[in-house]
Design a protein around this motif. Structure first.
Motif, PDB file in Angstrom:
ATOM      1  N   LYS A  67      -0.767  34.241  15.182  1.00 43.39           N
ATOM      2  CA  LYS A  67      -0.692  35.043  13.957  1.00 43.39           C
ATOM      3  C   LYS A  67       0.583  34.654  13.210  1.00 43.39           C
ATOM      4  CE  LYS A  67      -2.679  39.340  15.888  1.00 43.39           C
ATOM      5  NZ  LYS A  67      -4.066  39.227  15.542  1.00 43.39           N
ATOM      6  N   THR A 406      -2.905  45.545   0.705  1.00 46.52           N
ATOM      7  CA  THR A 406      -3.779  44.532   1.334  1.00 46.52           C
ATOM      8  C   THR A 406      -4.120  44.894   2.776  1.00 46.52           C
ATOM      9  OG1 THR A 406      -1.906  43.267   2.118  1.00 46.52           O
ATOM     10  CG2 THR A 406      -2.764  42.679  -0.055  1.00 46.52           C
ATOM     11  N   GLU A 408      -2.680  44.039   5.347  1.00 47.35           N
ATOM     12  CA  GLU A 408      -2.368  42.952   6.276  1.00 47.35           C
ATOM     13  C   GLU A 408      -1.288  43.417   7.238  1.00 47.35           C
ATOM     14  OE1 GLU A 408      -1.129  38.718   5.242  1.00 47.35           O
ATOM     15  OE2 GLU A 408      -2.043  39.468   3.417  1.00 47.35           O
ATOM     16  N   GLN A 410       2.079  43.144   9.205  1.00 45.21           N
ATOM     17  CA  GLN A 410       3.320  42.403   8.984  1.00 45.21           C
ATOM     18  C   GLN A 410       4.410  42.908   9.929  1.00 45.21           C
ATOM     19  OE1 GLN A 410       3.748  43.150   4.809  1.00 45.21           O
ATOM     20  NE2 GLN A 410       4.496  45.228   5.091  1.00 45.21           N
TER      21      GLN A 410
END
Ligand code: FAD
Ligand code: SF4
Length: 786
Positions: A67, A406, A408, A410
């Motif tokens: 990732k 989004t 996502e 992080q």
């Protein structure tokens, strides 16, 4: 209706395997869901031409889940056995003082030792010195290096979960599963096709299945929802065209690994809303366990990275006291023969120069292409390549979050706060490389972008007495959600500094024992292996199991394990200091200007700035630039530093500004013209609309007709891009300037890192100033006078 299972275990790494094994041994009905594949003997991928053929999780549930998160690159495994399938087999117990702070009451090395013993017993650990094949070349090299550096007293052989028996002769292990002896092939990190690694599918998970646990692989869990009683878990069945299925269980044990367990809970709280009462501390206390990766090429003597298990030695560095203490382990590393090309792509001397302006994903793409080009390099050179791994006690002050719009995942990782550790690790890598007759080379993601790579992720769902401080109670149960547990690396509240799998498994052993005692109302229940010899369990063969034994065996009871790290001697004043201490530099810069959105000509910086000024489109930043290692900063062509701070761009950032996320600064990058250099500023941030943006600016230092040093070094030609890559579309253009009063203020902010000696500080400033002025001389003066 009563749930179908007493317990559902999600994930089969060091936490999940322990939980599944003990719950099944205690007679509970157990279901196991694992997202990855099973790897029967000889089935690990070996197609080195095609990364999609078995290697990557994203392609048909391959072995490696890599990732590239904002803030950190993470490497983990997917498969039945979790991280044990690709790990380097090292099992260590952290020193007692690791448990002195940050842990809930009841945790100490002493209280965990019986569980460490149990893990050592189950995984049959022993050092390389137990091998009849003798010491591999890299092991001997490290012995010599430790002596050369005066660090013999801190050198040791860690325990390894490897079977050191004759290679090529299958023999049942203590659980009746057939294994062979280690052939020293060096492939531990890509899966042991000989079954000489004591991976979890051959011990804990084998016992779980012998005791009736039902296992489904290629089952990726996405949702956890409370029922009354129990929980409903939804998973994607990758083996059946991605069908969505559910399982109900009274208790759920989330063991998907630190990053995945935390992400799953974040999504269930913040996106799906199924677990709304999870602690606000979810995602905090993340630790990369101080991981640091480096290489050395062209060692004087052969290192032979492909001979022997991946890691066989360790060396302790323990400097300073209190909050200034730096503690880490250095371990030698190897790699399979076929990975020589990939490693060479990391060699700055051989891999041609890398462009200075690449961000994380672009840089990884370039490295991938380079490694293919390098694959043809003759094998003989590969024998002189060394891998260095360091890990240590970082500040455990990271945070895993979902980006607001989004969604996502992080990582917020504070590199500057952890720099004293990273700098000392770099320093030792340099010293070891020198002792091997060469120079150290660093992982390019670190070298260029100061982005660490972590394989030892921990925390995110830390244990704490109160939900105000952590997600789990001290027994791993989620605060506010009875019957939901996290029993993997996510539960550890601080980085342990050593390879963590033993600690993850030992904590899981402790906590699952508590659960079983409660559920069975049996306050003295212990794992069957902990009971005296006469009552030790049999591991019977079961017809229904795919890979289980033909042989019935009776386990030997647990005995106290060894602690090679505990035998290391650290002198009262700490370990010997490096002869080449790393010195860094830091300064703060403020710049102001105007950026016009959607200017018709994105390259017309001056026109856009004028339009922006008329429309009041202000742009401003205050950033601190850190040069972690001045020597390398001066030596590299890209002269890179870390940018941290806050940006204000009207219309794009919230009123309080947006933090710069892993910004990069490059001083004097060469261009196609000899008498021209550029200073690059790359500042990723999240906009007020939750979308990613990149402030992409350069100062052009050249000998133009105006010959104006001040204007050249103070004018930042800037575009704002959508996304975090330099290929993103431009959404605003203009100029941001350094004004003289701000420059005078900037001069007062310079500080030298890593030394308190006024002489060394003055020397660092002199060298930085010399480079700055020297380069300006090259650009502005040499063309006139040479
Ligand atoms: C290359 C490499 C070398 C390493 N070497 C060592 C070493 O020598 N010694 C050491 O102590 N540590 C080492 N580690 C680290 C070690 O592997 C990890 O710390 C350890 O595996 C973490 O255990 P865990 O139980 O927390 O999670 P993991 O072992 O990562 O297990 C999590 C499991 O959950 C599964 N999973 C994830 N998400 C889902 C989902 N949504 N649904 C279902 N299943 C899911 C995963 O596929 C995986 O099987 C290494 C790691 C790497 C990558
Ligand atoms: S060196 Fe080879 S045989 Fe030995 S444990 Fe590692 S992969 Fe298996």
């Amino acid at each position: 209706m009563a749930p179908a299972y007493d317990a559902l275990v999600i994930g089969t790494g060091f936490g999940g395997a322990v939980a599944a094994c003990r719950l099944a041994q205690a007679g509970l009905s157990v279901r196991v869901l694992e997202r990855g594949l099973r790897y029967p003997k000889g089935s690990f991928p070996r197609d080195f031409e095609d990364p999609r053929n078995g290697w990557l999780w994203q392609h048909r549930q391959g072995l490696f889940d890599i990732k590239l998160l904002k803030g950190m690159s993470v490497v983990q495994a997917a498969g039945y056995g979790g991280g044990s399938l690709i790990y380097a087999n090292v099992h260590l117990r952290p020193p007692p003082d690791v448990f002195a702070s940050g842990w809930p009451e009841g945790y100490s090395r002493e209280s965990l030792d019986p569980y460490y013993d149990l893990v050592a017993h189950m995984l049959d650990v022993q050092p390389i010195t137990a091998s009849a094949r003798g010491l591999p070349p890299k092991t001997k090299r490290m012995q010599e290096v430790a002596t050369k550096l005066g660090r013999e007293a801190q050198f040791f052989y860690p325990n390894l979960a490897v079977r050191f028996a004759p290679a090529g002769e299958p023999m049942p292990n203590k659980f009746g599963v057939l294994q062979e002896g280690c052939s020293y092939c060096g492939e531990c990190d890509i899966g042991c096709n000989r079954r000489a690694k004591n991976t979890l599918d051959l011990n804990y998970l084998a016992v779980a299945e012998q005791r009736g646990a039902e296992v489904t692989t290629q089952a990726e869990v996405t949702r956890i929802e409370p029922l009354s009683p129990g929980y409903r878990v939804t998973f994607t069945d990758h083996a059946n065209a991605g069908m969505q299925r559910t399982v109900d269980a009274r208790r759920v044990f989330l063991c998907a690994g630190a990053v995945n367990s935390t992400e799953l809970l974040l999504r269930n709280r913040d996106v799906l809303g199924t677990l709304p009462d999870l602690s606000a501390r979810l995602g905090t206390r993340y630790s990369a366990n101080g991981d640091f990766l480096a290489f050395a090429f062209d060692t004087k003597e052969p290192w032979d990275p492909a001979v022997g298990p991946t890691i066989t030695t360790g060396m302790v560095v323990d400097e300073g006291q209190g909050k200034d203490k730096t503690w880490f382990l250095f371990q030698e590393g190897g790699h399979p023969v076929q990975a020589a090309g990939l490693m060479m792509a990391m060699d700055p001397d051989r891999a041609m120069t890398l462009p200075a302006d690449l961000l994380q994903r672009e840089l990884v793409k370039v490295l991938r292409t380079r490694s293919k080009e390098m694959a043809a390099i003759e094998n003989e050179r590969g024998r002189f390549q060394a891998v260095f791994l360091a890990m240590g006690r970082d500040k455990s002050n990271g945070r895993l979050t979902l980006s607001p719009i989004t969604r996502e995942l992080q990582v917020q990782w504070d590199v500057p706060a952890n720099l004293p550790l990273y700098r000392t690790q770099e320093q030792l890598c340099e010293d070891v490389a020198r002792a091997l007759g060469t120079r150290a080379a660093f992982n390019p993601l670190w070298e260029r972008l100061h982005l660490p790579v972590s394989v030892h992720n921990l925390g995110g769902c830390a244990m704490a007495e109160e939900p105000a401080y952590g997600v789990l109670n001290p027994h791993g149960e989620v605060h506010g959600y009875p019957g939901l547990y996290v029993m993997d690396g996510a539960a550890l509240p601080v980085g342990v500094g050593v390879n963590p799998s033993s600690s993850i498994a030992a904590v899981a052993e402790r906590n699952v024992e508590q659960v079983i005692r409660q559920v069975k109302d049996a306050p003295n229940w212990v794992a069957p292996e902990r009971v005296p010899t006469k009552a030790a369990p049999a591991y019977p063969p079961r017809v229904s199991m795919r890979m289980m034994p033909e042989v019935e065996t009776v386990a030997s009871p647990v005995v106290s394990g060894t602690d090679p790290l505990g035998d290391v001697v650290v002198p009262p004043g700490g370990t010997v200091a490096s002869p080449t201490p790393v010195v860094g530099l830091r300064f703060t810069e403020r710049m102001k200007g105007f950026l016009q959105p959607n200017h018709p000509s994105p390259e017309d910086f001056a026109g856009a700035a004028r339009a922006g000024q008329r429309g009041g489109q202000t742009a401003e930043f205050v950033v601190t630039i850190t040069l972690p290692n001045l020597d390398r900063f001066l030596a590299q062509e890209s002269h890179g530093g870390i940018v941290q701070g806050t940006l204000h761009v009207r219309g794009f950032t919230p009123p309080g500004g947006a933090p710069v996320e892993n910004g990069v600064f490059n001083l004097f990058v060469g261009t196609e013209r000899f008498y021209e250099r550029r200073m690059l500023y790359l500042m990723p941030f999240t906009g007020v609309d939750g979308q990613p943006y990149l402030l992409d600016g350069y100062k052009e230092v050249n000998d133009d007709a105006g010959f104006d040093v001040w204007s050249d070094t103070s004018t930042l030609y800037t575009v704002l891009r959508k996304g975090h890559e330099r290929t993103g579309p431009i959404v605003a253009t203009g100029i941001i300037r350094l004004h003289l009063p701000d420059f005078l203020q900037q001069l007062t902010t310079f500080s030298v890192l890593g030394t308190s000696s006024p002489l060394k500080q003055a020397d660092a400033m002199r060298r930085f100033g010399g480079m700055f002025m020297g380069t300006l001389w090259d650009v502005f003066a040499r063309a006139k006078f040479d």
